[in-house]
Motif scaffolding. Structure first.
Motif, PDB file in Angstrom:
ATOM      1  N   ILE A  15      32.143  41.169  29.580  1.00  0.00           N
ATOM      2  CA  ILE A  15      33.045  42.301  29.417  1.00  0.00           C
ATOM      3  C   ILE A  15      33.279  42.874  30.815  1.00  0.00           C
ATOM      4  N   PRO A  16      34.537  43.174  31.167  1.00  0.00           N
ATOM      5  CA  PRO A  16      34.765  43.759  32.497  1.00  0.00           C
ATOM      6  C   PRO A  16      34.140  45.153  32.581  1.00  0.00           C
ATOM      7  N   MET A  17      33.257  45.338  33.558  1.00  0.00           N
ATOM      8  CA  MET A  17      32.607  46.645  33.703  1.00  0.00           C
ATOM      9  C   MET A  17      33.675  47.665  34.093  1.00  0.00           C
ATOM     10  N   GLY A  18      33.802  48.726  33.299  1.00  0.00           N
ATOM     11  CA  GLY A  18      34.855  49.706  33.558  1.00  0.00           C
ATOM     12  C   GLY A  18      36.116  49.404  32.765  1.00  0.00           C
ATOM     13  N   GLY A  19      36.065  48.440  31.859  1.00  0.00           N
ATOM     14  CA  GLY A  19      37.170  48.230  30.932  1.00  0.00           C
ATOM     15  C   GLY A  19      38.185  47.176  31.354  1.00  0.00           C
ATOM     16  N   TYR A  20      39.060  46.851  30.416  1.00  0.00           N
ATOM     17  CA  TYR A  20      40.066  45.802  30.647  1.00  0.00           C
ATOM     18  C   TYR A  20      41.311  46.316  31.361  1.00  0.00           C
ATOM     19  N   THR A  21      41.621  47.603  31.199  1.00  0.00           N
ATOM     20  CA  THR A  21      42.901  48.094  31.724  1.00  0.00           C
ATOM     21  C   THR A  21      43.011  47.849  33.230  1.00  0.00           C
ATOM     22  N   GLN A  22      41.870  47.978  33.940  1.00  0.00           N
ATOM     23  CA  GLN A  22      41.886  47.781  35.395  1.00  0.00           C
ATOM     24  C   GLN A  22      42.417  46.394  35.781  1.00  0.00           C
ATOM     25  N   ILE A  23      42.178  45.395  34.913  1.00  0.00           N
ATOM     26  CA  ILE A  23      42.638  44.034  35.233  1.00  0.00           C
ATOM     27  C   ILE A  23      44.160  44.041  35.366  1.00  0.00           C
ATOM     28  N   VAL A  24      44.800  44.636  34.356  1.00  0.00           N
ATOM     29  CA  VAL A  24      46.267  44.648  34.364  1.00  0.00           C
ATOM     30  C   VAL A  24      46.785  45.590  35.456  1.00  0.00           C
ATOM     31  N   GLU A  25      46.066  46.696  35.655  1.00  0.00           N
ATOM     32  CA  GLU A  25      46.459  47.632  36.733  1.00  0.00           C
ATOM     33  C   GLU A  25      46.495  46.897  38.066  1.00  0.00           C
ATOM     34  N   ARG A  26      45.450  46.122  38.330  1.00  0.00           N
ATOM     35  CA  ARG A  26      45.381  45.408  39.623  1.00  0.00           C
ATOM     36  C   ARG A  26      46.438  44.318  39.706  1.00  0.00           C
ATOM     37  N   MET A  27      46.692  43.665  38.577  1.00  0.00           N
ATOM     38  CA  MET A  27      47.734  42.627  38.596  1.00  0.00           C
ATOM     39  C   MET A  27      49.097  43.229  38.943  1.00  0.00           C
ATOM     40  N   LEU A  28      49.330  44.431  38.457  1.00  0.00           N
ATOM     41  CA  LEU A  28      50.665  45.037  38.629  1.00  0.00           C
ATOM     42  C   LEU A  28      50.773  45.889  39.896  1.00  0.00           C
ATOM     43  N   ASP A  29      49.675  45.977  40.633  1.00  0.00           N
ATOM     44  CA  ASP A  29      49.644  46.840  41.816  1.00  0.00           C
ATOM     45  C   ASP A  29      50.254  46.126  43.023  1.00  0.00           C
ATOM     46  N   SER A  30      51.583  46.189  43.124  1.00  0.00           N
ATOM     47  CA  SER A  30      52.276  45.524  44.233  1.00  0.00           C
ATOM     48  C   SER A  30      53.550  46.295  44.533  1.00  0.00           C
ATOM     49  N   ASP A  31      53.930  46.308  45.808  1.00  0.00           N
ATOM     50  CA  ASP A  31      55.188  46.961  46.178  1.00  0.00           C
ATOM     51  C   ASP A  31      56.388  46.243  45.557  1.00  0.00           C
ATOM     52  N   LEU A  32      56.173  45.014  45.168  1.00  0.00           N
ATOM     53  CA  LEU A  32      57.284  44.230  44.612  1.00  0.00           C
ATOM     54  C   LEU A  32      57.403  44.361  43.093  1.00  0.00           C
ATOM     55  N   ILE A  33      56.462  45.122  42.494  1.00  0.00           N
ATOM     56  CA  ILE A  33      56.498  45.267  41.030  1.00  0.00           C
ATOM     57  C   ILE A  33      56.750  46.722  40.650  1.00  0.00           C
ATOM     58  N   GLU A  34      57.782  46.932  39.850  1.00  0.00           N
ATOM     59  CA  GLU A  34      58.046  48.274  39.291  1.00  0.00           C
ATOM     60  C   GLU A  34      57.668  48.261  37.820  1.00  0.00           C
ATOM     61  N   VAL A  35      56.928  49.274  37.386  1.00  0.00           N
ATOM     62  CA  VAL A  35      56.485  49.309  35.985  1.00  0.00           C
ATOM     63  C   VAL A  35      57.034  50.557  35.307  1.00  0.00           C
ATOM     64  N   GLU A  36      57.578  50.373  34.118  1.00  0.00           N
ATOM     65  CA  GLU A  36      58.067  51.517  33.351  1.00  0.00           C
ATOM     66  C   GLU A  36      57.496  51.424  31.940  1.00  0.00           C
ATOM     67  N   VAL A  37      56.633  52.392  31.564  1.00  0.00           N
ATOM     68  CA  VAL A  37      56.117  52.409  30.193  1.00  0.00           C
ATOM     69  C   VAL A  37      57.036  53.278  29.328  1.00  0.00           C
ATOM     70  N   ASN A  38      56.738  53.374  28.047  1.00  0.00           N
ATOM     71  CA  ASN A  38      57.592  54.118  27.104  1.00  0.00           C
ATOM     72  C   ASN A  38      59.039  53.636  27.166  1.00  0.00           C
TER      73      ASN A  38
END
Ligand code: FAD
Length: 372
Positions: free
Chosen positions: A191-214
């Protein structure tokens, strides 16, 4: 020129893996997600130091070393081993079926005694061809284990009587003749220590990626399609084509999450309720995924209720029977007429994927797209 190289619909593990790899190759990516958060079904949220798996218990397991190394770039994993326990009307049994289970069920102590007991139980179906799931299970493991550990759970999961379910759903029932409660046979698990969300957060953490929720693709479908050279679509494929060939079926789930003022409620992360009367299939106590980390006087538990799926409900499990698979194949034909749209993930490809499989599928798509 379009604004983005890729529009990714859905910020789950498939979409995020694709976006990460595309950005690594210098591509400009827009990710839209209709939920108020990223990470899709692997989303975890912290409550007083406890990582709560919002969409059901998620345990990462794989025998693919490349995928294990890949996911470890984004989080440190603990050595959690999934060892669920079954509660049948207050009788507790270890899972998967192993020497502990057989000892609890029949008092047998050696593999030879357990095998003899299983053989004796299987005699009920000797010489008969199983016609349904019930008969199949009895022919494989005998009535005691079927009645106490398979019947109620399976009927709740599918919302149907075991005698009305096809035999092929259970092809084999692995029996382990050792005192080993590790549910998975995979080489890597955790299990990722500190949860799974961080995995996706790190994957999307780039100047070339824009994220829009909702942000729902269908609210501005034409504008979204016009905004990028290509679209990676991880929502339901039948919805993309406006259900024109008919509706694919899913099973859904309802989660009831509750905070309790005790440090340790059930002593295990996952307890399956295998009787037919209890309406939920599992109770998850989240803090045990990280060995009790978090508030010492508090815990968070979630009951999982299987549910029928109707359009508009969250589609959790594709129902991959022959009828649905044939319908999906027809949608795949329609998809071929959309060369700029890549359908991916558990909804886009209408397939049950574990997390390791969805990463592998995304990387395969990446290779096809970029390493031509
Ligand atoms: P998703 O995570 O569903 O991502 C798709 C995203 O697209 C969603 O966030 C959705 O909101 C978004 N979307 C859909 N339509 C639109 C739209 N119109 N506009 C914008 N966004 C849209 N795997 C394991 O390996 N181990 C486990 O223990 C495990 N347990 C599981 C337990 C449960 C209850 C479930 C349901 C699954 C489990 N899985 C497990 C599987 C795991 O959840 C999947 O492999 C993974 O989440 C799939 O990622 P995905 O990106 O394909 O789909």
């Amino acid at each position: 020129m379009k604004k983005y190289d890729y529009l990714v619909v859905g910020a789950g593990l498939f979409g995020a893996t694709f976006a990460y790899e595309a950005a690594k190759r210098g591509k400009h990516v827009k990710v839209i997600e209709k939920r108020p958060h990223i990470a899709g079904n692997i989303y975890t949220k912290e409550v007083d130091g406890i990582q709560v798996h919002q969409y059901g218990a998620h345990i990462f397991h794989t025998s693919n070393q490349k995928i294990w190394d890949y996911v470890n770039q984004f989080a440190d994993f603990n050595r959690y081993t999934n060892s669920p326990v079954a509660n049948y009307k207050g009788e507790m049994y270890n899972l998967p079926f192993n020497m502990n289970t057989f000892n609890e069920m029949w008092g047998v102590r050696t593999p030879a005694e357990a095998l003899a007991k299983i053989d004796e139980q299987r005699q009920e179906m000797a010489g008969k061809k199983p016609q349904n799931l019930e008969e199949q299970a009895i022919s494989l493991i005998g009535r005691d284990i079927y009645e106490k550990l398979i019947k109620g759970y399976t009927e709740k999961q599918w919302g149907q009587k075991a005698t009305d379910l096809p035999a092929f759903i259970i092809r084999r029932l692995p029996v382990r003749l050792t005192y080993d409660n590790n549910y998975f046979n995979d080489s890597y698990q955790g299990i990722p220590m500190g949860g799974y969300t961080q995995i996706v957060e790190r994957m999307l953490d780039s100047d070339l990626i824009e994220v829009e929720v909702n942000t729902d693709f269908y609210d501005h479908r034409d504008d979204f399609l016009a905004s990028a050279d290509k679209v990676v679509f991880t929502g339901p494929i039948d919805q993309f084509f406006d259900y024109q060939l008919g509706e694919l079926q899913y099973r859904s789930l309802r989660f009831e999450t509750e905070e309790k003022p005790v440090g340790n409620y059930q002593g295990n992360a996952v307890i399956n309720y295998t009787d037919a009367e209890t309406p939920y299939t599992r109770v998850i106590e989240h803090k045990h995924f990280e060995f009790g980390k978090g508030d010492k006087n508090k815990t968070v538990v979630t009951r999982e209720y299987p549910a029928d799926w109707h359009r508009g409900d969250e589609p959790y499990y594709p129902v991959n029977n022959q009828e649905n698979n044939q319908l999906y194949a027809k949608y795949q034909e329609l998809a071929k007429e959309q060369p700029n749209v890549i359908f991916g993930g558990r909804l886009g490809q209408y397939r049950y994927y574990n997390m390791d499989q969805v990463i592998a599928a995304a990387l395969k798509t990446v290779a096809k797209e970029f390493d031509k």
